[in-house]
Motif scaffolding. Structure first.
Motif, mmCIF file in Angstrom:
data_model
loop_
_atom_site.group_PDB
_atom_site.id
_atom_site.type_symbol
_atom_site.label_atom_id
_atom_site.label_comp_id
_atom_site.label_asym_id
_atom_site.label_seq_id
_atom_site.Cartn_x
_atom_site.Cartn_y
_atom_site.Cartn_z
ATOM 1 N N LYS A 79 0.833 -1.207 0.000
ATOM 2 C CA LYS A 79 0.000 0.000 0.000
ATOM 3 C C LYS A 79 0.866 1.254 0.000
ATOM 4 C CE LYS A 79 -3.944 2.093 0.055
ATOM 5 N NZ LYS A 79 -4.849 1.992 -1.115
ATOM 6 N N LYS A 80 1.926 1.229 0.765
ATOM 7 C CA LYS A 80 2.859 2.361 0.815
ATOM 8 C C LYS A 80 3.506 2.575 -0.546
ATOM 9 C CE LYS A 80 7.007 3.969 3.260
ATOM 10 N NZ LYS A 80 7.990 3.630 4.323
ATOM 11 N N PHE A 81 3.924 1.479 -1.184
ATOM 12 C CA PHE A 81 4.528 1.584 -2.513
ATOM 13 C C PHE A 81 3.528 2.127 -3.534
ATOM 14 C CE2 PHE A 81 8.135 -1.813 -2.048
ATOM 15 C CZ PHE A 81 8.861 -0.892 -1.311
ATOM 16 N N GLU A 82 2.278 1.705 -3.433
ATOM 17 C CA GLU A 82 1.267 2.219 -4.355
ATOM 18 C C GLU A 82 1.142 3.734 -4.215
ATOM 19 O OE1 GLU A 82 -3.442 1.454 -5.441
ATOM 20 O OE2 GLU A 82 -2.800 1.706 -3.353
ATOM 21 N N ASN A 83 1.164 4.213 -2.989
ATOM 22 C CA ASN A 83 1.061 5.654 -2.754
ATOM 23 C C ASN A 83 2.265 6.416 -3.308
ATOM 24 O OD1 ASN A 83 -1.394 5.314 -1.451
ATOM 25 N ND2 ASN A 83 -0.467 5.157 0.587
ATOM 26 N N GLU A 84 3.384 5.723 -3.445
ATOM 27 C CA GLU A 84 4.597 6.341 -4.013
ATOM 28 C C GLU A 84 4.565 6.353 -5.537
ATOM 29 O OE1 GLU A 84 6.976 7.884 -2.564
ATOM 30 O OE2 GLU A 84 6.955 7.240 -0.460
ATOM 31 N N GLY A 85 3.586 5.675 -6.138
ATOM 32 C CA GLY A 85 3.505 5.615 -7.595
ATOM 33 C C GLY A 85 4.330 4.500 -8.204
ATOM 34 N N ILE A 86 4.664 3.498 -7.402
ATOM 35 C CA ILE A 86 5.458 2.355 -7.876
ATOM 36 C C ILE A 86 4.564 1.406 -8.662
ATOM 37 C CG2 ILE A 86 6.656 0.273 -7.074
ATOM 38 C CD1 ILE A 86 7.684 2.024 -4.718
ATOM 39 N N ASN A 87 5.049 0.959 -9.823
ATOM 40 C CA ASN A 87 4.239 0.017 -10.606
ATOM 41 C C ASN A 87 4.958 -1.299 -10.920
ATOM 42 O OD1 ASN A 87 6.008 1.187 -12.477
ATOM 43 N ND2 ASN A 87 4.515 1.163 -14.136
ATOM 44 N N LEU A 88 6.131 -1.511 -10.321
ATOM 45 C CA LEU A 88 6.818 -2.809 -10.410
ATOM 46 C C LEU A 88 7.413 -3.100 -9.041
ATOM 47 C CD1 LEU A 88 7.823 -5.238 -12.083
ATOM 48 C CD2 LEU A 88 9.840 -3.882 -12.689
ATOM 49 N N ILE A 89 6.940 -4.185 -8.413
ATOM 50 C CA ILE A 89 7.380 -4.533 -7.062
ATOM 51 C C ILE A 89 8.034 -5.907 -7.079
ATOM 52 C CG2 ILE A 89 6.661 -5.061 -4.698
ATOM 53 C CD1 ILE A 89 4.404 -3.074 -4.979
ATOM 54 N N PHE A 90 9.254 -5.970 -6.550
ATOM 55 C CA PHE A 90 9.953 -7.237 -6.362
ATOM 56 C C PHE A 90 9.822 -7.655 -4.897
ATOM 57 C CE2 PHE A 90 12.068 -5.533 -10.085
ATOM 58 C CZ PHE A 90 12.349 -6.645 -10.856
ATOM 59 N N GLY A 91 9.289 -8.834 -4.660
ATOM 60 C CA GLY A 91 9.342 -9.455 -3.344
ATOM 61 C C GLY A 91 10.483 -10.458 -3.375
ATOM 62 N N HIS A 92 11.554 -10.176 -2.667
ATOM 63 C CA HIS A 92 12.803 -10.906 -2.858
ATOM 64 C C HIS A 92 12.815 -12.218 -2.073
ATOM 65 C CE1 HIS A 92 16.813 -11.053 -4.468
ATOM 66 N NE2 HIS A 92 17.344 -11.230 -3.277
ATOM 67 N N GLY A 93 11.952 -13.145 -2.516
ATOM 68 C CA GLY A 93 11.907 -14.444 -1.886
ATOM 69 C C GLY A 93 10.598 -15.142 -2.193
ATOM 70 N N SER A 94 10.486 -16.383 -1.723
ATOM 71 C CA SER A 94 9.276 -17.169 -1.968
ATOM 72 C C SER A 94 8.156 -16.797 -1.004
ATOM 73 C CB SER A 94 9.600 -18.653 -1.837
ATOM 74 O OG SER A 94 10.102 -18.943 -0.535
ATOM 75 N N GLU A 95 8.497 -16.136 0.123
ATOM 76 C CA GLU A 95 7.483 -15.822 1.124
ATOM 77 C C GLU A 95 6.455 -14.799 0.658
ATOM 78 O OE1 GLU A 95 11.281 -14.998 3.120
ATOM 79 O OE2 GLU A 95 10.982 -15.181 0.963
ATOM 80 N N TYR A 96 6.698 -14.172 -0.493
ATOM 81 C CA TYR A 96 5.772 -13.150 -0.992
ATOM 82 C C TYR A 96 4.727 -13.722 -1.953
ATOM 83 C CZ TYR A 96 9.407 -10.226 0.959
ATOM 84 O OH TYR A 96 10.308 -9.655 1.825
ATOM 85 N N ALA A 97 4.917 -14.951 -2.390
ATOM 86 C CA ALA A 97 4.068 -15.515 -3.445
ATOM 87 C C ALA A 97 2.599 -15.560 -3.050
ATOM 88 C CB ALA A 97 4.559 -16.908 -3.821
ATOM 89 N N LYS A 98 2.297 -16.064 -1.880
ATOM 90 C CA LYS A 98 0.904 -16.238 -1.458
ATOM 91 C C LYS A 98 0.193 -14.892 -1.372
ATOM 92 C CE LYS A 98 -1.884 -18.222 2.314
ATOM 93 N NZ LYS A 98 -2.498 -16.962 2.783
ATOM 94 N N VAL A 99 0.818 -13.911 -0.732
ATOM 95 C CA VAL A 99 0.182 -12.602 -0.562
ATOM 96 C C VAL A 99 0.039 -11.895 -1.902
ATOM 97 C CG1 VAL A 99 0.327 -10.353 0.565
ATOM 98 C CG2 VAL A 99 1.062 -12.407 1.783
ATOM 99 N N PHE A 100 1.088 -11.919 -2.719
ATOM 100 C CA PHE A 100 1.005 -11.278 -4.035
ATOM 101 C C PHE A 100 -0.132 -11.875 -4.864
ATOM 102 C CE2 PHE A 100 5.690 -9.675 -4.473
ATOM 103 C CZ PHE A 100 5.459 -8.777 -3.446
ATOM 104 N N SER A 101 -0.251 -13.203 -4.822
ATOM 105 C CA SER A 101 -1.307 -13.862 -5.596
ATOM 106 C C SER A 101 -2.691 -13.465 -5.093
ATOM 107 C CB SER A 101 -1.145 -15.384 -5.524
ATOM 108 O OG SER A 101 0.061 -15.806 -6.136
#
Length: 322
Positions: A79-101
């Motif tokens: 949410k913070k990144f969205e407010n910054e205008g970010i449109n490409l986010i890297f989650g540096h690991g496998s722990e981000y897969a479930k939430v991103f999906s």
């Protein structure tokens, strides 16, 4: 009143252009989430270097957050990144897969990228290193260089493909070898990893593959103090001791970050699970120790070249079976 022919043609061209799909996407800003630290000198540092490469190559603003691994932390950071205008986010690991999906649909203007996972969603991509071959060639070096014929692997999890690859590579090169395998069930538990190392050394192990980015450096330093050997993991770890680190299985994460950004800009970053290997230029063996003969180094590099061309490891036939 009749319109002049040039006016009609102009309208036609305009409508035709409007009907064409936009094959490029604007890279606005890029964000990075790391589960631990960008200063770990292994996995987290590689992600940060990838972020800096994107900043340098594409001239965009970049942002990062450390210590983000719990679901509520990930959601808050996105949410913070969205407010910054970010449109490409890297989650540096496998722990981000479930939430991103799960949250991808809520952020249609953001493309989410994570690693070594299984993902779903129209704007979620998992980057998977095909690490079996990487482990196999590292195992070959260990099998060749072991004097005791006792070789150890200390890994984080059973699912790591490099573990099975390393095991097979050792036995291909040295059928008389015994391979000991231990798991920590944690990427970052050097105390547990070192306790498992001590048990291995009591069994006469003289080369260890520490396949965990949070504990490989301490293990290599212990081996160095004992006059023993290691195969480095993820990074080229020859700087920890050229007479200790025989070679390393290297994942060139910064190069992969740049490749992903290029695909995103070209509108070619596909959702789902993507796989990368030696032929993509993002996996290699690292610097060889001077203890490894030049003839054997050339032999290994010939095997890697053949693998790039055929997809077959040295223990595989043309049918792909051992």
């Amino acid at each position: 009143m009749k319109k002049p022919i040039w006016f009609i043609l102009l309208v036609f061209l305009f409508l035709t252009a409007c009907g064409q799909p936009d094959t490029e996407t604007k890279l606005q800003k890029v964000g990075l989430l790391v589960p631990d630290s960008i200063d770990d000198q292994v996995w987290g540092t590689k992600g940060y270097k990838g972020l800096l490469r994107i900043q340098s190559e594409f001239g965009v603003d970049v942002f990062y957050e450390e210590g983000i691994h719990k679901e509520e932390e990930i959601i808050k950071a996105v949410k913070k990144f969205e407010n910054e205008g970010i449109n490409l986010i890297f989650g540096h690991g496998s722990e981000y897969a479930k939430v991103f999906s799960e949250i991808g649909d809520e952020y249609p203007d953001i493309h989410f990228v994570c690693f070594n996972s299984d993902v779903s969603g129209d704007n979620v991509t998992s980057l998977n290193f095909k690490a079996n071959a990487m482990g196999f060639f590292g195992g070959m070096v260990a099998g060749k260089m072991s004097q005791s014929n006792h070789i150890g692997i200390i890994a984080a999890f059973e699912w790591q493909p490099e573990v099975n690859g390393f095991f097979e590579g050792v036995l291909y090169e040295n059928p008389d070898a015994t391979v000991y395998i231990e798991y920590t069930q944690d990427w970052n538990d050097p105390e547990l990893a070192n306790s498992k190392l001590e048990k291995m050394l009591d069994s006469g192990v003289d080369i260890v593959y520490p396949a965990g980015d949070g504990f490989n450096v301490p293990i290599i330093n212990t081996l160095k103090d004992r006059g023993l050997f290691a195969i480095g993991f993820v990074s080229d770890q020859s700087d920890l001791g050229e007479n200790t680190v025989l070679t390393s299985t290297v994942q060139h994460v910064p190069a992969l970050y740049e490749l992903v950004a290029k695909r995103f800009l070209a509108g070619e970053l596909e959702p789902g699970n993507s796989y990368f290997d030696f032929e993509d230029g993002v996996i290699s063996l690292g610097t060889f120790s001077p203890l490894v003969s030049e003839d054997y180094q050339e032999d290994i590099m010939d095997h890697i070249k053949n693998y790039k061309e055929t997809g077959l490891l040295p223990n595989q036939t043309e049918s792909g079976k051992e």
